[in-house]
Scaffold this motif. Structure first.
Motif, short mmCIF file in Angstrom:
data_model
loop_
_atom_site.label_atom_id
_atom_site.label_comp_id
_atom_site.label_asym_id
_atom_site.label_seq_id
_atom_site.Cartn_x
_atom_site.Cartn_y
_atom_site.Cartn_z
N TRP A 112 0.83 -1.21 0.00
CA TRP A 112 0.00 0.00 0.00
C TRP A 112 0.86 1.26 0.00
O TRP A 112 0.54 2.25 -0.68
CB TRP A 112 -0.92 0.00 1.23
CG TRP A 112 -0.20 0.18 2.54
CD1 TRP A 112 0.34 -0.80 3.32
CD2 TRP A 112 0.06 1.42 3.19
NE1 TRP A 112 0.92 -0.26 4.43
CE2 TRP A 112 0.77 1.10 4.39
CE3 TRP A 112 -0.22 2.75 2.91
CZ2 TRP A 112 1.20 2.07 5.27
CZ3 TRP A 112 0.20 3.72 3.80
CH2 TRP A 112 0.90 3.39 4.97
N LEU A 113 1.99 1.22 0.76
CA LEU A 113 2.88 2.38 0.79
C LEU A 113 3.63 2.53 -0.53
O LEU A 113 3.88 3.65 -0.99
CB LEU A 113 3.86 2.24 1.96
CG LEU A 113 4.69 3.47 2.33
CD1 LEU A 113 3.83 4.70 2.50
CD2 LEU A 113 5.51 3.20 3.59
N ALA A 114 3.96 1.40 -1.16
CA ALA A 114 4.58 1.45 -2.49
C ALA A 114 3.63 2.09 -3.50
O ALA A 114 4.05 2.86 -4.37
CB ALA A 114 4.97 0.05 -2.95
N GLY A 115 2.33 1.80 -3.35
CA GLY A 115 1.34 2.42 -4.24
C GLY A 115 1.26 3.93 -4.04
O GLY A 115 1.12 4.68 -5.01
N VAL A 116 1.35 4.38 -2.79
CA VAL A 116 1.33 5.82 -2.51
C VAL A 116 2.56 6.49 -3.12
O VAL A 116 2.48 7.59 -3.68
CB VAL A 116 1.26 6.07 -0.99
CG1 VAL A 116 1.34 7.56 -0.69
CG2 VAL A 116 -0.02 5.50 -0.42
N VAL A 117 3.72 5.82 -3.00
CA VAL A 117 4.95 6.36 -3.60
C VAL A 117 4.79 6.49 -5.11
O VAL A 117 5.14 7.53 -5.71
CB VAL A 117 6.16 5.45 -3.26
CG1 VAL A 117 7.38 5.85 -4.09
CG2 VAL A 117 6.48 5.54 -1.77
#
Length: 487
Positions: A407-412
């Motif tokens: 999920w954090l990779a998607g935000v990045v």
């Protein structure tokens, strides 16, 4: 009582950095400006050489009796950090030479403060306990309060309050952040009895809430240094009010010091949730506000805030994220230095960054400077030909996915797409057709772009642009060299 062991070879980078500050002070006292500039340049090179010679495999020093934890710990990351700090110091000195020749700042004081800040950066990289770490961060930061406001005005020149205002803002925010970090260190020590980084552990039992509060305060205090949202308000105003070379140092060396300090904490103590929240807020707010900027330095300031968010995203992983975060930080500071160096080259000596529209057609007037700025913007955006920035973002995203933070990779990834808008807009503006002088131009910035002469580029500034661009290209084609150096 057994005396602490002291390995003077391990301390060579510190001796070189601190000796540079002393040498600059003596050179200013007994010799002229040229000797002062040469002393700082030689000292920066010597610091980098000493860090490479000592390397990262040597045992620590200032160790507790019986072979316990050490306060000075050589490591591959520390050696790379010392080399980067030394390179940034020499680079910023090169950017400052045109304005120093005009007498906008006293050369001796300027170089001494720059050398002192470099010493603090070296200490941060090698710090093995919380006291040394915070002292290093403050030694890195304290000279910058003065450098931001260190400005002489020529007779008859309009006196601006911007440098003094920026200096006071930076000073007040930094004092608050240091107090918060010190309180966090004190609470953590009270709960666990540990100061050395190797002995930091998450507390259990009745003192666990105290230790957790200490960790949170440590992260928040150090997050000020990297201008993490919502602790970021000082950065755009300070960058805009500071002289351009000092703003370059703030955006690179100061931020790198904050990243190293945060990495030392989150690698050993659990602050994943807080760091992840800071990362999401920082990259999102930084990119969204950067879309509306109309001045070059403010654009770079908000861009650097967004870039700090990507670094914090890696640090949210804890120990597995330290290497990707450090690699990203190195890529970032090189690209940021290129951007500021080109801005210095395109502006008159001693001038501010100016509005974005003043750069309209600059790539046509100075093709090689325009190409270097496009390389920097492409790298910061994570696009070819800025391969260094592309590998940096891929490294962070891969680390997040491998550690189940998809999920954090998607935000990045989403924020990287948002960032494309202002990087592409600024790059396209460099090659837009300048306004014709004969046509009435309502915007003063457009008039400045239309009538702006092609200024001769200082050899020192040109050397910094070329050297930083070559380093960025080399890192882009051989990123594994940096990963290997980080161990």
């Amino acid at each position: 009582m057994t005396a602490q062991s002291v390995d003077h070879v391990s301390l060579l980078p510190l001796y070189a950095a601190a000796g540079t500050a002393v040498l600059v002070l003596l050179a200013d006292l007994f010799f002229g400006r040229r000797v002062v500039l040469g002393a700082l340049t030689a000292g920066g090179i010597a610091t980098a050489v000493c860090a490479i010679v000592v390397g990262g495999s040597r045992a620590g020093t200032f160790c507790a009796p019986g072979g316990g934890a050490c306060s000075w710990v050589p490591s591959p990351l520390a050696a790379v950090a010392a080399v980067v700090f030394a390179g940034l110091t020499v680079g910023v000195l090169g950017l400052s030479i045109p304005s120093l020749r005009l007498g906008t700042a006293p050369t001796g004081e300027f170089c001494f403060l720059l050398a002192s800040s470099m010493t603090g950066g070296v200490v941060v990289g090698y710090a093995g306990d919380l006291i040394t770490l915070i002292v290093g961060v403050e030694t890195l930061t304290l000279p910058l309060y003065l450098l931001v406001g260190l400005r002489r005005f020529a007779p008859g020149e309009k006196v601006s309050t911007a440098p003094a205002s920026a200096s006071i803002t930076f000073f007040l925010i930094s004092v608050v952040s240091t107090a918060i970090a010190l309180l966090g260190a004190a609470l953590n020590y009270a709960a666990t009895g540990a100061l050395h980084l190797d002995r930091l552990l998450n507390a259990t039992g009745p003192f666990a809430p105290v230790a957790d509060a200490g960790v949170a305060l440590l992260v928040i205090g150090l997050a000020f240094k990297v201008a993490a949202v919502p602790l970021h308000a000082w950065a755009p105003a300070t960058y805009e009010g500071a002289p351009l070379p000092v703003a370059a140092y703030l955006s690179t060396a100061s931020k790198l010091g904050g990243v190293l300090a945060l990495a030392a904490i989150v690698a050993r103590l659990d602050a994943a949730a807080l760091t992840a929240v800071l990362a999401v807020l920082t990259m999102t707010v930084g990119n969204l506000v950067a879309l509306r900027q109309t001045r070059m330095v403010r654009l770079l300031a908000w861009s650097s805030i967004a870039q700090a968010g990507y670094i914090l995203a890696a640090l949210a992983l804890g120990a597995p994220g330290v290497a990707p975060a450090a690699a990203y930080a190195v890529f970032f500071v090189v690209l940021e230095l290129i951007a500021f160096a080109v801005v210095v080259a395109l502006r008159p000596p001693g001038a501010d960054g100016g509005p974005l529209l003043a750069y309209r057609g600059a790539g046509r007037r100075s093709p090689w400077l325009g190409a270097s700025l496009v390389l920097a913007f492409a790298g910061l955006a994570g696009l070819p030909p800025g391969l260094a920035g592309l590998f940096a973002k891929v490294t962070v995203v891969d680390a997040l996915i491998d550690n189940n933070h998809g999920w954090l990779a998607g935000v990045v990834a989403l924020n990287a797409v948002i960032g494309l808008a202002y990087y592409v807009r600024a790059s396209a503006l460099l090659y837009a057709t300048p306004e014709r002088v004969g046509i009435a131009v309502a915007d003063p910035a457009l008039l400045e772009a239309a009538t702006h002469p092609r200024l001769p580029v200082s050899r020192a500034v040109g050397a910094v642009v070329v050297a930083a661009s070559l380093v960025a290209v080399a890192l882009g084609f051989a990123p594994q060299v940096l990963f290997d150096a980080l161990g």
